[in-house]
Write an enzyme that holds these catalytic residues in place. Structure first.
Site, PDB file in Angstrom:
ATOM      1  N   GLY A 153       0.857  -1.175   0.138  1.00 30.30           N
ATOM      2  CA  GLY A 153       0.094   0.109   0.115  1.00 30.30           C
ATOM      3  C   GLY A 153       0.686   1.109  -0.072  1.00 30.30           C
ATOM      4  O   GLY A 153       1.932   1.299  -0.476  1.00 30.30           O
ATOM      5  N   SER A 154       0.249   2.214   0.661  1.00 35.17           N
ATOM      6  CA  SER A 154       0.771   3.693   0.520  1.00 35.17           C
ATOM      7  C   SER A 154       2.102   3.942   1.203  1.00 35.17           C
ATOM      8  O   SER A 154       2.737   4.869   0.552  1.00 35.17           O
ATOM      9  CB  SER A 154       0.059   4.589   1.415  1.00 35.17           C
ATOM     10  OG  SER A 154      -1.471   4.294   0.969  1.00 35.17           O
ATOM     11  N   THR A 155       2.893   2.793   1.659  1.00 38.95           N
ATOM     12  CA  THR A 155       4.349   2.932   1.921  1.00 38.95           C
ATOM     13  C   THR A 155       5.213   3.162   0.708  1.00 38.95           C
ATOM     14  O   THR A 155       5.946   3.570   0.642  1.00 38.95           O
ATOM     15  CB  THR A 155       4.598   1.939   2.708  1.00 38.95           C
ATOM     16  OG1 THR A 155       4.598   0.564   2.356  1.00 38.95           O
ATOM     17  CG2 THR A 155       4.329   2.000   4.105  1.00 38.95           C
TER      18      THR A 155
END
Lengths: 112, 581
Positions: B291-293
């Protein structure tokens, strides 16, 4: 004259061979002792090995934490405000702590 | 010869007067013969003694003068033979024992020599309560010469059995692999089989050298940090009823792994009774869409390749439609967002547009240089190969921009983030401590971009989705990640992978910390949310608060001008106002 020379030679040979055999026996005896010492060293090494494993087992962080919770209920994790360098302290206190730290370091170094 | 001749002549001289034929009598003859015999015997004895003396003299001269007449040039001190175990120890970076071989006694019996099997079994269970009396009695009644009763007794058990004095019972000493710290670093250490062959972890990857070397294998793991990581993850896993968790602490300067844990784990002392789910190493073998990492990499790429500047931005007013997908923002602002805002509010729309502008080829090449398109390089046999799209379509480029459509292991993510904050160098991740200087890392982004990434990651913790990770004094920066887990036929609504990846202290990063929870469920304390910012960020905060003092990172005044200058980002006026609520 010849007889006297012979006696001297025989005596010398006797003394020399006695010395030689004496040394041999002593070396053998020392070797035996060394063997025993080596055996004892090995036994101690094994004991130290087991103790190291036990030390590691007894110092498991979870065990230490459980013990600390039980025996030191007032103890809490330090917060950032409690941690700092010497420069944050007032000058005399820093000097005193610095001196005792230097003394401690010197003592650690001088340990055999 | 002279000696011989002289004796003969003496004899002759003496014998002469008696050899007159007229005076010869039988008695004299006998006496003369006896004398002759005794003289011969004396002569032989003398000769033998003489030869012996000559031999001794020659040997004396040889020993005293000819052989090693000098003092030996090299003096060898007799040395005690060092203890040798079948398998070398494994220790952590500070020398704490993690795995060792211990000599234990195993109990076996010769049933033919056991006099009363029933009585023996009855006595034996008093010493070893784990045994069953009926079973032991049955074994001891068999007509065999050798049966195992119990392996690996403790010294106390051995003493108890010995004091029973049952005939026909014997002990055999053998080495056992022991892991004094139990499950602490189970997935890193691995385990061995009954013949001491490594079956997993470093026990497997260093099997040969552990057998051959006496010197212990030194890992980069710090058992204290490892414990903190495991304890915090395990607590969060219980709190949020997650099915699993993983965490890593990595040194950004040299790629050394200080701690790595995967939950649920197991006790390597009892590796035989472990379920497959416990053996699975989520940190290095598991691959996840994180995800957003991944936006860390997207923004770094965009800044490095000049696609957008820090002051630039994208319109995130409306959800983005591409092919059959709709890309939405979780924390939707429904307006134009600058690059820092896209990062701190974790805008999927902004990141997708940024990735689109970077282009698939450049994105792929960047991930390839970062080592994310092949399995991670680490000294473990359990390493998962990433799942990458093939072919790499424009839609993949956009979804990968915010961390979907490409699955990597948590270890790869941490190594990648370390390169983003350490000044832009990719280091090889390692578990083995070496005194030699590490090979210099390969440059992937410029120092300037790395500096901008530090500011952005700090912004996330100060004002964005990662506020829960703020450990006061340690200048934490990071990025949240919440990904839907993919299941059969698409993404599963409620199953999440929530993560937080952080670095500290952000003005000069030393360590990267990652916490990942697998399928966490929100509770009252998180207002029902199970996103990275709510469930994973607090784990990271607690890990940093506990581990930083141990790692020698001193807390600083976060409001000090030097820190603010190093990490500040100038937001526009309207952005500042919006950011404040």
């Amino acid at each position: 004259m010849k007889g006297a020379a012979l006696v001297v030679w025989v005596c010398l040979a006797g003394v020399a061979s006695f010395a030689l055999f004496n040394i041999t026996f002593k070396v053998e005896q020392l070797e035996g002792e060394l063997k025993l010492l080596n055996k004892a060293v090995l036994k101690e090494q094994k004991a130290v090995h087991v103790l190291r494993a036990e030390w590691s087992y007894l110092n498991r962080p979870d065990r230490i934490e459980a013990l600390a919770r039980k025996l030191l209920p007032e103890l809490a994790f330090p917060n950032a405000a409690q941690i700092g360098g010497l420069e944050r302290l007032s000058a005399p206190a820093a000097t005193a702590i610095g001196a005792s730290a230097a003394l401690r370091a010197a003592m650690v170094r001088s340990k055999p | 010869m002279m000696f011989w001749k002289r004796k003969r002549s003496v004899r002759r001289r003496r014998a002469r007067p008696t050899t007159r034929p007229s005076a010869e009598r039988p008695a004299d003859k006998r006496a003369a013969r006896a004398l002759e015999v005794s003289r011969n015997r004396l002569l032989v004895t003398g000769s033998v003694l003489l030869i012996a003396f000559i031999a001794i003299s020659v040997r004396l001269i040889d020993v005293a003068l000819l052989q090693e007449a000098r003092e030996p040039r090299v003096v060898y001190a007799p040395r005690a033979q060092a203890m040798r175990m079948d398998r070398a120890d494994i220790v952590d970076r500070n020398g704490v024992l993690l795995a060792t071989n211990l000599t234990t006694a195993s109990l076996h019996a010769n049933p033919r020599k056991v006099i009363d099997a029933d009585a023996a079994a009855r006595q034996l269970v008093t010493a070893l309560p784990a045994l069953r009396e009926a079973e032991i009695a049955r074994i001891l009644k068999t007509d065999r010469a050798f049966v195992w009763l119990r392996r690996n007794l403790t010294p106390r058990q051995q003493w108890r059995v010995n004091s029973l004095g049952i005939p026909g019972l014997y002990f055999q000493s053998a080495e056992t692999r022991a892991y004094p710290n139990g499950a602490l670093a189970a997935h890193i250490l691995g385990y061995v089989d009954i013949d001491h062959r490594g079956l997993a972890g470093v026990e497997k990857s260093f099997d040969a050298s552990l057998r051959d070397n006496a010197a212990p294998l030194r890992l980069t793991i710090d058992s204290r940090v490892q414990y903190i990581l495991r304890a915090e993850l395990s607590q969060a896993m219980t709190e949020f009823r997650a099915i699993g968790a993983a965490g890593i602490v990595l040194d950004v300067r040299n790629g050394e792994v200080l701690a790595m844990t995967s939950l649920p784990d197991f006790d390597p002392n009892m590796a035989g009774s472990v379920r497959a789910g416990q053996r699975f190493n989520r940190a290095s073998l598991g691959v996840y869409e994180l995800g957003s990492t991944f936006k860390i990499f997207t923004v770094a790429m965009a800044l490095e390749y000049g696609v957008v500047k820090m002051s630039g931005g994208y319109d995130a007013t409306k959800p983005l439609r591409i092919a059959r997908f709709t890309i939405r923002d979780f924390h939707a602002k429904k307006r134009w967002l600058s690059v820092p805002e896209i990062f701190m509010y974790s805008s999927n729309i902004g990141a997708a547009k940024m990735a689109r502008d970077i282009g698939g080829e450049a994105q792929r090449e960047f991930f390839s240089r970062l080592g994310m398109l092949r399995a991670a390089t680490i000294e473990l046999p359990e390493v998962g190969a990433p799942l990458i799209p093939s072919p790499w379509r424009p839609v993949n480029t956009m979804t990968i921009g915010y961390g979907h459509g490409m699955a990597v292991s948590p270890l790869q993510l941490v190594a990648g983030v370390a390169a983003m904050v350490n000044g832009g160098l990719v280091n090889r991740t390692t578990l083995i401590r070496s005194d030699a200087a590490p090979a210099p890392g390969k440059r992937i982004i410029s120092k300037r971009t790395s500096d901008e990434m530090r500011r952005l990651m700090r912004l996330v913790v100060v004002k964005g989705t990662g506020k829960n990770a703020a450990a006061p004094g340690y200048v934490v920066g990071g990025k949240t990640g919440t990904a839907d887990k993919s299941g059969r036929g698409g993404y599963r609504g409620e199953a999440l992978i929530s993560s937080f990846v952080a670095a500290f202290p952000m003005q000069a990063p030393r360590y990267v910390v990652l916490a990942v929870l697998d399928e966490p469920r929100g509770n009252k304390s998180t207002a029902g949310f199970a996103t990275g910012g709510w469930v994973a960020a607090p784990i990271v905060r607690r890990i940093i608060e506990r581990a930083a003092p141990l790692l020698g990172v001193l807390p600083v005044d976060e409001d000090a001008p030097a820190i603010r200058q190093a990490l500040g980002i100038r937001l526009k006026k309207e952005e500042r106002q919006l950011a404040s609520f």
